[in-house]
Design an enzyme around this catalytic site. Structure first.
Site, mmCIF file in Angstrom:
data_model
loop_
_atom_site.group_PDB
_atom_site.id
_atom_site.type_symbol
_atom_site.label_atom_id
_atom_site.label_comp_id
_atom_site.label_asym_id
_atom_site.label_seq_id
_atom_site.Cartn_x
_atom_site.Cartn_y
_atom_site.Cartn_z
ATOM 1 N N HIS A 17 2.528 -10.862 101.744
ATOM 2 C CA HIS A 17 2.337 -11.858 101.692
ATOM 3 C C HIS A 17 3.099 -12.876 102.090
ATOM 4 C CE1 HIS A 17 4.813 -11.508 97.433
ATOM 5 N NE2 HIS A 17 4.747 -12.436 97.739
ATOM 6 N N GLU B 131 -1.470 -13.762 98.607
ATOM 7 C CA GLU B 131 -1.850 -12.167 98.769
ATOM 8 C C GLU B 131 -2.980 -11.996 99.515
ATOM 9 O OE1 GLU B 131 0.147 -11.080 96.959
ATOM 10 O OE2 GLU B 131 0.616 -11.561 94.688
ATOM 11 N N ASP C 220 4.044 -6.526 100.887
ATOM 12 C CA ASP C 220 2.555 -6.299 100.805
ATOM 13 C C ASP C 220 2.191 -7.730 101.900
ATOM 14 O OD1 ASP C 220 2.697 -8.886 99.322
ATOM 15 O OD2 ASP C 220 0.962 -8.154 97.779
ATOM 16 N N ASP D 117 5.822 -22.897 96.488
ATOM 17 C CA ASP D 117 5.040 -22.319 95.157
ATOM 18 C C ASP D 117 5.575 -22.399 94.057
ATOM 19 O OD1 ASP D 117 7.075 -20.705 96.366
ATOM 20 O OD2 ASP D 117 5.591 -18.547 97.073
HETATM 21 C C1 GLP Z 1 7.805 -14.190 96.669
HETATM 22 C C2 GLP Z 1 8.018 -15.638 96.968
HETATM 23 C C3 GLP Z 1 7.391 -16.052 98.285
HETATM 24 C C4 GLP Z 1 8.999 -14.579 99.012
HETATM 25 C C5 GLP Z 1 8.368 -13.208 98.644
HETATM 26 C C6 GLP Z 1 9.285 -12.514 99.380
HETATM 27 O O1 GLP Z 1 7.191 -13.661 95.550
HETATM 28 N N1 GLP Z 1 6.172 -16.219 96.575
HETATM 29 O O2 GLP Z 1 8.093 -17.348 98.972
HETATM 30 O O3 GLP Z 1 8.680 -14.922 100.473
HETATM 31 O O4 GLP Z 1 8.256 -13.093 96.937
HETATM 32 O O5 GLP Z 1 10.550 -12.300 98.072
HETATM 33 P P1 GLP Z 1 12.383 -11.910 98.882
HETATM 34 O O6 GLP Z 1 12.568 -12.352 99.668
HETATM 35 O O7 GLP Z 1 12.556 -11.911 97.064
HETATM 36 O O8 GLP Z 1 11.955 -10.057 98.903
#
Ligand code: GLP
Length: 261
Positions: free
Chosen positions: A138, A143, A136, A67
């Protein structure tokens, strides 16, 4: 779905790194799906260590990130195309043009999303996809409410995700973009193996839904229950709401070593 909760969470990164090294040995030009966020960082550190020790090479591998924020300047340190370079790919021997990210600055975003899907397909699809999960539920930036069959497209970030990610923007919510491009859930589901990392109690609810809850677009990661080869690597905090934790532990402890993940 295989759920692994090592007693010692420092074992998580080596378990995943073993799977990637084994893949690259078997298929040196494998296609890796890379995730940003903090969850895969120990894995990237372990892979960098193994590369420097001469144990693995990415020279023929290809990679696609999940992304990208829309509208961040190409040299913005939080543009995911830069984050993945800083955290991982620049420290190993990927070829310059082998690491691809969605283009959050494209003049025609819709066309660029379709082009990204085409590039993944031309590369032969993703062999191993690394994933984190949002509080949440995702995955990538799909989302809650995302179509379970979605493809790469533009999404609007939820207030929760923007709040969670503000820590990467000096804690300033206003700096966190509202829009992103993300591989869809349908895109991610086509990866041959998905390996998801979650740590900390903040992820426990999302992890419960992912592993033991009902499949629902409101918890997008739950689509992985339909994946034929999904591995979920958790620390104690992220696993703290799981009802069948003892079973997952026994299963992993009694697993024959040759099976890998
Ligand atoms: C972000 C990314 C995701 C990631 C998630 C969790 O927004 N777009 O690819 O897996 O949130 O992030 P983290 O690993 O820092 O908790």
């Amino acid at each position: 779905m295989e759920v692994i909760v090592p007693k010692d969470s420092t074992q998580i990164a080596p378990i995943a790194a073993d799977a990637i090294c084994e893949l690259l040995e078997r298929k040196p030009d494998a296609v890796l799906g890379l995730a940003t966020g903090s969850s895969p960082l120990p894995l990237y550190a372990e892979l960098i260590r193994r590369y420097k020790a001469g144990e693995v090479s990415f020279a023929r591998a290809r990679a696609f990130t999940l992304d990208e924020y829309v509208g961040l300047a190409s040299d913005h340190p939080q543009a995911y195309s830069n984050v993945i370079r800083t955290e991982f790919t620049a420290h190993v021997d990927f070829a310059d043009d082998a690491v691809h990210s969605p283009d959050g600055l494209a003049s025609d975003l819709r066309q660029s999303c379709a082009g990204y899907e085409a590039k993944i397909a031309e590369a032969g699809g993703v062999d191993l996809q690394i994933l984190g999960v949002g509080t949440d539920g995702h995955i990538a930036f799909n989302e809650p409410g995302s179509s379970l069959a979605s493809r790469t497209r533009i999404k609007t970030l939820t207030p929760q995700t923007r709040l969670d990610n503000a820590r990467f923007f000096d804690g300033d919510l206003d700096q966190v973009p509202q829009h992103c491009i993300t591989q869809g859930l349908g895109t991610i589901m086509e990866a041959r193996h998905v390996v998801l990392f979650a740590s900390g109690e903040g992820k426990a609810q999302a992890v419960w839904n992912l592993v033991e809850g009902p499949v629902s677009a409101m918890w997008p990661a739950t689509i992985l229950q339909h994946h034929p080869h999904a591995t979920v690597l958790l620390d104690e905090g992220a696993a703290s709401k799981l009802e069948n934790l003892d079973y997952y532990r026994d299963t992993y402890e009694t697993k024959p070593e040759w099976q890998g993940i």
